[in-house]
Design an enzyme around this catalytic site. Structure first.
Site, short mmCIF file in Angstrom:
data_model
loop_
_atom_site.label_atom_id
_atom_site.label_comp_id
_atom_site.label_asym_id
_atom_site.label_seq_id
_atom_site.Cartn_x
_atom_site.Cartn_y
_atom_site.Cartn_z
NE ARG A 97 38.03 43.24 23.49
CZ ARG A 97 37.10 43.52 24.12
NH1 ARG A 97 36.01 43.03 23.81
NH2 ARG A 97 37.12 44.19 25.38
CG ASP A 252 35.38 38.97 29.85
OD1 ASP A 252 34.98 39.11 28.65
OD2 ASP A 252 34.83 39.41 30.69
CG ASN A 262 32.41 39.91 34.03
OD1 ASN A 262 32.22 39.58 32.98
ND2 ASN A 262 31.57 40.73 34.87
CE LYS A 263 33.97 45.12 29.83
NZ LYS A 263 35.07 45.33 28.94
O1 MRU Z 1 34.63 44.35 26.62
P1 MRU Z 1 33.49 43.42 26.40
O2 MRU Z 1 32.42 43.98 25.99
O3 MRU Z 1 33.88 42.36 25.28
O4 MRU Z 1 33.30 42.69 27.68
C1 MRU Z 1 33.22 41.36 27.87
C2 MRU Z 1 31.90 41.30 28.59
O5 MRU Z 1 30.89 41.27 27.96
C3 MRU Z 1 31.67 41.47 29.75
O6 MRU Z 1 33.00 41.27 30.75
C4 MRU Z 1 30.82 40.33 30.41
O7 MRU Z 1 30.27 40.35 31.35
C5 MRU Z 1 31.70 39.09 30.18
S1 MRU Z 1 30.53 37.68 29.81
C6 MRU Z 1 30.97 37.33 28.05
#
Ligand code: MRU
Length: 373
Positions: A97, A252, A262-263
């Site tokens: 990832r 992230d 972030n997401k």
């Molecule tokens: O795709 P994911 O579920 O691995 O995404 C990461 C996240 O959980 C979010 O972006 C989160 O807010 C970041 S905090 C670990």
């Protein structure tokens, strides 16, 4: 944190069988609690890529354990072939990832511990195991401290509101399921809840994989924290009507200049918060900082995932999980996993060392050892 009164972490070594790594397989939540056994580095890579385990901190911690499994499965190789094999496994894990920097950080930490260990295979396996445990314990402890620092924000708002519930909006899952324990965005919320400060959390559902609706809502519910799930488009309306006191999300990857990936959808919440003078905080442990990048929007790699995550949705019907298509059969779909919120929209970063402004000055004041000479 607790599930039905029992304490769980998200990743651990199997009791009495330390050659197996166990995780909560998050694909089954909130419908079933399933524990998965991982025996090999390939299984670990699949678990990260297919999001059995996800969230920046957790994929870092799991990658640490993956490196230990890599060492175990390379134990029979001649000594000269051992480290080259480990390096190939490291490269594979890093490739699973791209956005969360914790993954590469953890793999490199394990790799360098193994490179520096005594020149025999069993010493290298031992150090890989030790490093995995250290990364997981540190993640948990740093999240706990983020909770202590972030609690101040909630306590202050609660005082201003004379004890009326503090309304907090969060996006995706930056809860304990995204880390080893406590979480980042949720850690201050759990800390406030323990101190009996009334809180209420607006939980963005977070399409396409619905980590908010499925994971954040589940973990807050298990802990007894009042919360309401909202469609992703709702936050702006709530902010315009005084129904959100502050926003807190995880991250992230955060450049040391303060831009936060972030997401997908986080940036839009930050824009709405700015327009409504609502504080917008990002919570992260230091393993989520990128100490090289200076321009998050242009430099942070944004993962693109399969279109079927957008085209289909899963839910519970009668007594099992079903997957249904939402879109016309032949409509193409695009699936950008993350967006970047520029530092100018961020009120502050909540870290294990305290809260700072989203700027190189603020971050480097907290982490002076990262200043370049
Ligand atoms: O795709 P994911 O579920 O691995 O995404 C990461 C996240 O959980 C979010 O972006 C989160 O807010 C970041 S905090 C670990």
């Amino acid at each position: 944190m607790n599930v039905q009164g029992k304490h769980y972490r998200t990743v651990w070594l199997k009791e009495d069988d330390h050659i197996i790594v166990q995780i909560i397989d998050q694909r089954h939540l909130p419908f079933e609690l399933v524990i998965e056994d991982l025996h090999t580095v390939a299984e670990t890579g699949t678990a990260i890529k297919e999001m059995h385990a996800r969230g920046a901190g957790l994929i870092g911690a799991l990658a640490g354990y993956g490196m230990y499994l890599a060492a175990l499965q390379s134990a029979q190789l001649p000594f000269a072939e051992f480290m080259p094999a480990i390096e190939a496994h490291a490269k594979y894990l890093i490739s699973t990832r791209p956005t969360a920097v914790n993954l590469e950080w953890a793999v490199r930490r394990s790799l360098s511990a193994m490179q520096n260990a005594d020149a025999n295979i069993s010493a290298k396996i031992n150090i890989a195991k030790q490093t995995a445990i250290e990364i997981a314990d540190e993640d948990s402890e740093f999240c706990r401290r983020i909770g202590e620092h972030g609690l101040e924000i909630i306590a202050e708002i609660s005082r201003r509101k004379n004890g009326a519930p503090v309304n907090i909006l969060t996006h995706c899952n930056a809860g304990w399921l995204a880390f080893v324990d406590y979480g980042t965005a949720t850690a201050p919320i759990y800390a406030a809840f323990e101190k009996k400060i009334p809180v209420h959390v607006w939980v963005d559902e977070t399409r396409p994989r619905n980590q908010g609706a499925r994971l954040t809502a589940w973990e807050l519910g298990q802990h007894g924290v009042p919360h309401t799930v909202i469609a992703d488009n709702t936050g702006g309306h709530l902010m315009q009507h005084g129904m959100v006191d502050f926003v807190i999300t995880g991250a992230d990857r955060v450049t040391y200049t303060g831009d936060a990936a972030n997401k997908i959808g986080t940036y839009l919440k930050a824009l709405a918060a700015k327009d409504n003078n609502i504080p917008f905080y990002v919570a992260l442990p230091s393993s989520t900082f990128d100490w090289e990048m200076t321009d998050g929007v242009n430099q942070i790699p944004v993962e693109e995932r399969g279109a079927d995550e957008v085209r289909f949705i899963e839910g519970w019907e009668s007594d099992s999980v079903h997957k249904v298509r939402l879109t016309p059969e032949h409509s193409p779909a695009a699936n950008y996993g993350f967006d970047v919120t520029p530092s100018r929209l961020i009120t502050g970063l909540v870290t294990e060392r305290g809260i700072c402004t989203a700027s190189a000055e603020g971050v480097l004041n907290l982490y002076p050892e990262k200043r370049k000479a």
